[in-house]
Design a protein around this motif. Structure first.
Motif, PDB file in Angstrom:
ATOM      1  N   LYS A 130       6.346  -6.784  22.510  1.00  0.00           N
ATOM      2  CA  LYS A 130       6.255  -8.251  22.680  1.00  0.00           C
ATOM      3  C   LYS A 130       4.814  -8.733  22.902  1.00  0.00           C
ATOM      4  N   ARG A 147       8.187   4.155  17.761  1.00  0.00           N
ATOM      5  CA  ARG A 147       8.367   2.732  17.470  1.00  0.00           C
ATOM      6  C   ARG A 147       9.201   2.058  18.552  1.00  0.00           C
ATOM      7  N   ARG A 148       8.697   0.942  19.060  1.00  0.00           N
ATOM      8  CA  ARG A 148       9.436   0.114  20.004  1.00  0.00           C
ATOM      9  C   ARG A 148       9.198  -1.343  19.619  1.00  0.00           C
ATOM     10  N   ALA A 149      10.162  -2.205  19.935  1.00  0.00           N
ATOM     11  CA  ALA A 149       9.983  -3.627  19.645  1.00  0.00           C
ATOM     12  C   ALA A 149       9.039  -4.201  20.698  1.00  0.00           C
ATOM     13  N   GLN A 206       8.422 -17.492  20.891  1.00  0.00           N
ATOM     14  CA  GLN A 206       8.126 -16.061  21.085  1.00  0.00           C
ATOM     15  C   GLN A 206       6.671 -15.785  20.682  1.00  0.00           C
ATOM     16  N   GLN A 232       4.957 -13.198  19.951  1.00  0.00           N
ATOM     17  CA  GLN A 232       4.597 -12.260  18.880  1.00  0.00           C
ATOM     18  C   GLN A 232       4.200 -12.997  17.594  1.00  0.00           C
ATOM     19  N   CYS A 283       7.365  -5.698  15.879  1.00  0.00           N
ATOM     20  CA  CYS A 283       8.568  -6.271  16.492  1.00  0.00           C
ATOM     21  C   CYS A 283       9.415  -6.922  15.399  1.00  0.00           C
ATOM     22  N   PRO A 284      10.591  -6.357  15.132  1.00  0.00           N
ATOM     23  CA  PRO A 284      11.481  -7.053  14.182  1.00  0.00           C
ATOM     24  C   PRO A 284      12.022  -8.293  14.885  1.00  0.00           C
ATOM     25  N   MET A 285      12.191  -9.386  14.148  1.00  0.00           N
ATOM     26  CA  MET A 285      12.646 -10.614  14.809  1.00  0.00           C
ATOM     27  C   MET A 285      13.612 -11.394  13.926  1.00  0.00           C
ATOM     28  N   ASP A 286      14.679 -11.865  14.538  1.00  0.00           N
ATOM     29  CA  ASP A 286      15.463 -12.896  13.870  1.00  0.00           C
ATOM     30  C   ASP A 286      15.768 -14.033  14.844  1.00  0.00           C
ATOM     31  N   GLY A 287      14.961 -14.123  15.902  1.00  0.00           N
ATOM     32  CA  GLY A 287      15.124 -15.202  16.871  1.00  0.00           C
ATOM     33  C   GLY A 287      14.462 -16.465  16.371  1.00  0.00           C
TER      34      GLY A 287
HETATM   35  C1  FMN Z   1      17.566  -7.829  13.393  1.00  0.00           C
HETATM   36  C2  FMN Z   1      16.767  -7.757  14.670  1.00  0.00           C
HETATM   37  C3  FMN Z   1      16.333  -8.930  15.250  1.00  0.00           C
HETATM   38  C4  FMN Z   1      15.562  -8.899  16.435  1.00  0.00           C
HETATM   39  N1  FMN Z   1      15.065 -10.057  16.945  1.00  0.00           N
HETATM   40  C5  FMN Z   1      14.216  -9.987  17.984  1.00  0.00           C
HETATM   41  C6  FMN Z   1      13.564 -11.165  18.429  1.00  0.00           C
HETATM   42  O1  FMN Z   1      13.757 -12.259  17.930  1.00  0.00           O
HETATM   43  N2  FMN Z   1      12.688 -11.034  19.464  1.00  0.00           N
HETATM   44  C7  FMN Z   1      12.419  -9.835  20.052  1.00  0.00           C
HETATM   45  O2  FMN Z   1      11.610  -9.793  20.973  1.00  0.00           O
HETATM   46  N3  FMN Z   1      13.034  -8.714  19.640  1.00  0.00           N
HETATM   47  C8  FMN Z   1      13.903  -8.754  18.611  1.00  0.00           C
HETATM   48  N4  FMN Z   1      14.478  -7.606  18.154  1.00  0.00           N
HETATM   49  C9  FMN Z   1      14.169  -6.340  18.811  1.00  0.00           C
HETATM   50  C10 FMN Z   1      15.356  -5.745  19.569  1.00  0.00           C
HETATM   51  O3  FMN Z   1      15.597  -6.457  20.754  1.00  0.00           O
HETATM   52  C11 FMN Z   1      15.036  -4.259  19.841  1.00  0.00           C
HETATM   53  O4  FMN Z   1      14.876  -3.606  18.592  1.00  0.00           O
HETATM   54  C12 FMN Z   1      16.142  -3.562  20.621  1.00  0.00           C
HETATM   55  O5  FMN Z   1      16.256  -4.103  21.916  1.00  0.00           O
HETATM   56  C13 FMN Z   1      15.905  -2.065  20.743  1.00  0.00           C
HETATM   57  O6  FMN Z   1      14.611  -1.803  21.306  1.00  0.00           O
HETATM   58  P1  FMN Z   1      13.547  -0.913  20.520  1.00  0.00           P
HETATM   59  O7  FMN Z   1      13.392  -1.497  19.145  1.00  0.00           O
HETATM   60  O8  FMN Z   1      12.287  -1.006  21.323  1.00  0.00           O
HETATM   61  O9  FMN Z   1      14.080   0.492  20.459  1.00  0.00           O
HETATM   62  C14 FMN Z   1      15.260  -7.644  17.029  1.00  0.00           C
HETATM   63  C15 FMN Z   1      15.719  -6.462  16.418  1.00  0.00           C
HETATM   64  C16 FMN Z   1      16.446  -6.518  15.258  1.00  0.00           C
HETATM   65  C17 FMN Z   1      16.888  -5.235  14.604  1.00  0.00           C
END
Ligand code: FMN
Length: 169
Positions: free
Chosen positions: A14, A10-12, A67, A69, A147-151
């Protein structure tokens, strides 16, 4: 049961394939797995809002620092919570338990949350965090990135939510 592989892969992400559509069955499987996430007292206070309408997605994207996504992923789930789930017929969370368990649990739920706004909110955050991770790992195991997001511009999204019909489960 390859949970370590799902965690490691799993990776976040885009960038999503615009042409790909999840099948109805895949979506149902994913959401059914998310509904197995644990919650304190089994109050199931998460609410999963699936946004399909492209116009809505564009508006949410605009309120999400543009964003990509938000519009490009084949599934967009807004993870919300019902802060008052604990007091909405709590017997239903324990209906299949023995009566003695119900008699203990239902008043305990009331006692735990009643009047404690911060506790209610903390519980929502805990439940949603666990559910989000369940969703992402389940998706990964099905071959989907996430991709988890809170942006977000929270105020703009909250106002939009107010104009929409309430989420149902
Ligand atoms: C609560 C939370 C909010 C996040 N918000 C965003 C976001 O708005 N946009 C984005 O591209 N990634 C977002 N991320 C992803 C993180 O940047 C990412 O999980 C972190 O850099 C670690 O990378 P990985 O998940 O690939 O291991 C968020 C992650 C979390 C846990």
């Amino acid at each position: 049961m390859n949970v370590p592989a799902a965690i490691q892969n799993r990776r976040a992400v885009k960038n999503f394939d615009l042409d790909h559509k999840m099948t109805k069955k895949e979506r149902e499987t994913l959401l059914a797995l998310a509904l197995l996430s644990p919650t304190a007292f089994n109050i199931q206070n998460w609410r999963f809002v699936v946004v399909d309408d492209p116009e809505q997605r564009e508006k949410i994207r605009a309120a999400s620092w543009d964003q990509a996504q938000v519009t490009d992923a084949s599934l967009l789930i807004i993870l919300c919570a019902d802060l008052k789930a604990w007091k909405k017929e709590p017997i239903r969370y324990w209906h299949s338990s023995p009566e003695s368990v119900q008699k203990f649990m239902v008043p305990a739920i009331q006692q735990y949350y009643d009047g404690l706004v911060q506790v209610q909110r903390d519980e929502a955050m805990r439940s949603c965090g666990i559910a989000a991770q369940t969703l992402m790992l389940a998706a990964q195991s099905m071959g989907y990135d996430s991709c988890p997001m809170d942006g977000f511009d929270f105020e703009a999204d909250r106002k939009r939510g107010r104009r929409s019909p309430p989420a149902r489960r």
